[in-house]
Scaffold this motif. Structure first.
Motif, PDB file in Angstrom:
ATOM      1  N   UNK A  20      22.563  -0.291 -10.273  1.00  0.00           N
ATOM      2  CA  UNK A  20      21.231   0.753 -10.369  1.00  0.00           C
ATOM      3  C   UNK A  20      20.660   1.540 -10.913  1.00  0.00           C
ATOM      4  N   UNK A  21      22.131   2.093 -11.916  1.00  0.00           N
ATOM      5  CA  UNK A  21      22.155   2.710 -12.750  1.00  0.00           C
ATOM      6  C   UNK A  21      21.967   2.075 -14.364  1.00  0.00           C
ATOM      7  N   UNK A  26      16.731   0.078 -17.770  1.00  0.00           N
ATOM      8  CA  UNK A  26      16.382  -0.794 -18.348  1.00  0.00           C
ATOM      9  C   UNK A  26      14.739  -0.854 -18.113  1.00  0.00           C
ATOM     10  N   UNK A  27      14.931   0.525 -16.722  1.00  0.00           N
ATOM     11  CA  UNK A  27      12.969   0.998 -16.921  1.00  0.00           C
ATOM     12  C   UNK A  27      12.782   0.122 -15.814  1.00  0.00           C
ATOM     13  N   UNK A  28      13.490  -0.691 -15.339  1.00  0.00           N
ATOM     14  CA  UNK A  28      13.086  -2.097 -13.611  1.00  0.00           C
ATOM     15  C   UNK A  28      13.119  -0.684 -12.478  1.00  0.00           C
ATOM     16  N   UNK A  29      12.033  -0.673 -11.791  1.00  0.00           N
ATOM     17  CA  UNK A  29      11.618  -0.199 -10.894  1.00  0.00           C
ATOM     18  C   UNK A  29      12.532  -0.304  -9.548  1.00  0.00           C
ATOM     19  N   UNK A  30      14.315   0.719  -9.319  1.00  0.00           N
ATOM     20  CA  UNK A  30      15.028   0.063  -8.153  1.00  0.00           C
ATOM     21  C   UNK A  30      14.383   0.200  -7.549  1.00  0.00           C
ATOM     22  N   UNK A  31      13.967   1.144  -6.575  1.00  0.00           N
ATOM     23  CA  UNK A  31      13.758   1.335  -4.983  1.00  0.00           C
ATOM     24  C   UNK A  31      12.563   0.394  -4.693  1.00  0.00           C
ATOM     25  N   UNK A  32      11.415  -0.054  -5.859  1.00  0.00           N
ATOM     26  CA  UNK A  32       9.923  -0.955  -5.031  1.00  0.00           C
ATOM     27  C   UNK A  32      10.966  -2.762  -5.649  1.00  0.00           C
TER      28      UNK A  32
END
Length: 179
Positions: A20-21, A26-32
């Motif tokens: 997740x870090x 990398x600007x990936x929307x982790x939760x979504x």
């Protein structure tokens, strides 16, 4: 505690932190992304459920009806024809169950190991067979069912051929390694 054991103990928690870090940086929307993946996984589970239920019911009927024992008795003359020890016929239920069900095969292997002992030829053969074959029907049901493939006769033939090859290789390996 050894160094390797300590690394093993911390491997999964570290991965659960690092992935997740890395996605966040990398600007990936982790939760979504997680929610989208979970939703897709749920849809896949719903899509393969009928295939899975059909396979599990069929296996249960096959075992509970006594067909597994009948098939094992019918295959005994084949073992005898090839000059194999008649004690090897004990492995037939495992060889038949392994392509059908992993948990069923584990139960049969456990019975064989308890009956013959873990260091017996049958015990070693059961263990080797467990590790050298796969649950062909389960794999076809889950993986092919999840992507909607309904025509898998060639994959079935090759999977069962691979299981037969695993049986023959297990017999050869256990015979060469231990006897």
């Amino acid at each position: 505690m050894s160094f390797i054991a300590e690394i093993s103990r911390w491997a999964i928690p570290c991965l659960l932190l690092i992935i997740p870090l890395a996605a966040y940086f990398r600007k990936v929307p982790v939760y979504e992304s997680f929610v989208t993946g979970a939703e897709e996984g749920f849809r896949t589970a719903i899509r393969i459920l009928p295939f899975l239920v059909g396979m599990l019911v069929s296996i249960r009927i096959f075992v509970d009806s006594g067909a597994l024992e009948i098939l094992a008795r019918l295959l005994q003359p084949v073992f005898i024809f090839f000059g194999l020890d008649t004690e090897l016929t004990a492995i037939i239920p495992l060889a038949v169950m392994r392509p059908l069900s992993g948990s069923g095969a584990l139960g049969v292997a456990t019975q064989l190991i308890n009956q013959y002992g873990p260091d017996s030829f049958i015990g070693r053969l059961a263990s080797t067979l467990q590790g050298s074959t796969d649950t062909t029907f389960f794999v076809l049901t889950v993986y092919f069912g999840s992507v909607g493939i309904k025509k898998y006769r060639y994959a079935l033939k090759l999977g069962l051929l691979a299981d037969l090859t695993g049986l023959v290789a297990s017999l050869w390996i256990v015979h060469k390694m231990f006897y």
